[in-house]
Design a protein around this motif. Structure first.
Motif, PDB file in Angstrom:
ATOM      1  N   GLU A 121       0.817  -1.215   0.000  1.00  0.00           N
ATOM      2  CA  GLU A 121       0.000   0.000   0.000  1.00  0.00           C
ATOM      3  C   GLU A 121       0.852   1.266   0.000  1.00  0.00           C
ATOM      4  O   GLU A 121       0.493   2.273  -0.605  1.00  0.00           O
ATOM      5  N   ILE A 122       1.996   1.242   0.686  1.00  0.00           N
ATOM      6  CA  ILE A 122       2.922   2.382   0.659  1.00  0.00           C
ATOM      7  C   ILE A 122       4.006   2.076  -0.364  1.00  0.00           C
ATOM      8  O   ILE A 122       4.746   1.105  -0.237  1.00  0.00           O
ATOM      9  N   GLU A 123       4.103   2.934  -1.380  1.00  0.00           N
ATOM     10  CA  GLU A 123       5.085   2.709  -2.432  1.00  0.00           C
ATOM     11  C   GLU A 123       6.436   3.337  -2.100  1.00  0.00           C
ATOM     12  O   GLU A 123       7.480   2.751  -2.383  1.00  0.00           O
ATOM     13  N   ARG A 220       4.072   8.274  -0.598  1.00  0.00           N
ATOM     14  CA  ARG A 220       3.348   7.936  -1.835  1.00  0.00           C
ATOM     15  C   ARG A 220       2.610   6.625  -1.619  1.00  0.00           C
ATOM     16  O   ARG A 220       3.224   5.607  -1.286  1.00  0.00           O
ATOM     17  N   TRP A 221       1.294   6.675  -1.792  1.00  0.00           N
ATOM     18  CA  TRP A 221       0.423   5.527  -1.570  1.00  0.00           C
ATOM     19  C   TRP A 221       0.020   4.892  -2.891  1.00  0.00           C
ATOM     20  O   TRP A 221       0.037   5.544  -3.935  1.00  0.00           O
ATOM     21  N   GLN A 222      -0.402   3.659  -2.848  1.00  0.00           N
ATOM     22  CA  GLN A 222      -0.935   3.031  -4.044  1.00  0.00           C
ATOM     23  C   GLN A 222      -2.313   3.595  -4.374  1.00  0.00           C
ATOM     24  O   GLN A 222      -2.672   3.740  -5.542  1.00  0.00           O
ATOM     25  N   SER A 223      -3.070   3.924  -3.341  1.00  0.00           N
ATOM     26  CA  SER A 223      -4.453   4.345  -3.530  1.00  0.00           C
ATOM     27  C   SER A 223      -4.614   5.850  -3.389  1.00  0.00           C
ATOM     28  O   SER A 223      -4.252   6.439  -2.365  1.00  0.00           O
ATOM     29  N   VAL A 226      -6.661   6.999  -0.239  1.00  0.00           N
ATOM     30  CA  VAL A 226      -5.977   7.271   1.030  1.00  0.00           C
ATOM     31  C   VAL A 226      -5.590   8.737   1.108  1.00  0.00           C
ATOM     32  O   VAL A 226      -5.800   9.410   2.122  1.00  0.00           O
ATOM     33  N   ARG A 242      -1.475  10.741  -5.421  1.00  0.00           N
ATOM     34  CA  ARG A 242      -1.153   9.621  -4.539  1.00  0.00           C
ATOM     35  C   ARG A 242      -0.073   9.946  -3.505  1.00  0.00           C
ATOM     36  O   ARG A 242       0.433   9.040  -2.844  1.00  0.00           O
ATOM     37  N   THR A 243       0.261  11.215  -3.348  1.00  0.00           N
ATOM     38  CA  THR A 243       1.342  11.583  -2.432  1.00  0.00           C
ATOM     39  C   THR A 243       0.906  12.714  -1.513  1.00  0.00           C
ATOM     40  O   THR A 243       0.359  13.718  -1.970  1.00  0.00           O
ATOM     41  N   ALA A 264      -5.292   4.813   6.653  1.00  0.00           N
ATOM     42  CA  ALA A 264      -5.133   3.988   5.453  1.00  0.00           C
ATOM     43  C   ALA A 264      -5.681   2.585   5.662  1.00  0.00           C
ATOM     44  O   ALA A 264      -6.279   1.990   4.754  1.00  0.00           O
ATOM     45  N   THR A 268      -8.547   1.061   3.182  1.00  0.00           N
ATOM     46  CA  THR A 268      -8.212  -0.055   2.278  1.00  0.00           C
ATOM     47  C   THR A 268      -8.398  -1.392   2.983  1.00  0.00           C
ATOM     48  O   THR A 268      -8.427  -1.490   4.189  1.00  0.00           O
TER      49      THR A 268
END
Length: 274
Positions: A121-123, A220-223, A226, A242-243, A264, A268
């Motif tokens: 989930e967290i990139e 930076r998140w995938q979703s 969030v 996404r950030t 988050a 999710t």
């Protein structure tokens, strides 16, 4: 001397797979015992170096992994969640040193069970534009309290990440990553002996730790969902879809980041390691 131990699980001796570190994985119960014994090795090293008190924080996943009946009885244990400071709960400026046991590398690198806090989930995470993960955020927060991180155990990738972040951290690799779910293992007795010796030696000459002032955290998140929720928190800004980014002193950033994780998780339903 007061010593603080933060215990994660992915970097524990012998563990390589989600089945080893996540309930109800088929080898999770065995993994709990392995985690407890790695912590015991670090605790023995701390007391051998002259520690008067050791506090252990169970810092992995459900944060109720360590087995209290098998834990060195000289150590105090913080167990369970939620905890406002998560992996660093209970640490303050009264401690002289931190030992990180069983830590893992950040998301996006080829380390055993590598991720940053929330599986995929967290990139990415940046602290003052420097890419980081759990290790860097932890070390920066401990330093802000004036407490040095003197030891980290985990796979060789996590150890390299720790040294790249702060070259004064002593490391003990207990396995060598072959892939994200595969490693060449250090024999268990040898790994425990190395953890104990590493803790003992690391605590005999403590470096100074001076925290910085305000710092900027970006995640930076995938979703994108969030991000849309996190920007409702005062002071949190959207850098792109996404950030998010926020600026504060390091302990406040770490506490705020733990709030990010709770938001988050609510938004999710993606399990880690997917």
């Amino acid at each position: 001397m007061k010593v603080y131990i933060s215990a994660d699980m992915e970097g524990v001796t012998g563990l390589v797979d989600a089945e080893d570190v996540q309930p109800p994985g088929r080898d999770y119960e065995r993994g709990r015992g392995m985690m407890t014994e790695d912590v015991n090795a670090a605790t023995r090293g701390a007391f051998a170096a002259g520690a008067a008190a050791v506090l252990v924080n169970d810092a992995h996943g459900p944060m109720r992994n360590l087995l209290p009946d098998l834990l060195d009885p000289r150590a105090l244990l913080i167990k369970g969640r939620p905890k406002p400071m998560g992996m660093i709960e209970g640490l303050d400026s009264s401690y002289d040193a931190v030992l990180c046991v069983g830590f893992h590398a950040r998301a996006g690198v080829l380390g055993v069970l590598s991720h940053s806090f929330m599986g995929h989930e967290i990139e990415d995470i940046w602290l003052d534009d420097q890419v980081t993960g759990e290790i860097g955020l932890f070390e920066a927060t401990a330093s802000a309290y004036g407490v040095p991180v003197v030891l980290l155990t985990g796979d060789d990738t996590a150890c390299a990440e720790a040294v790249a972040w702060n070259s004064s951290i002593r490391t003990v690799p207990v396995k060598y990553a072959k892939d994200r779910f595969a490693a060449q293992l250090v024999p268990v007795a040898e790994a425990r002996s190395a953890i104990e010796a590493g803790a003992r030696e690391a605590l005999r000459s403590l470096p100074s730790a001076v925290g910085a002032g305000a710092r900027t955290l970006s995640v930076r998140w995938q979703s994108a969902s969030v991000v849309s929720h996190l920007t409702a928190i005062p002071g949190v800004a959207r850098r792109d879809d996404r950030t998010v980014t926020v600026t504060a002193d390091m302990p406040q950033l770490y506490r705020l980041f733990n709030l990010f994780l709770r938001v988050a998780t609510a938004v999710t339903s993606n399990p880690p390691y997917c």
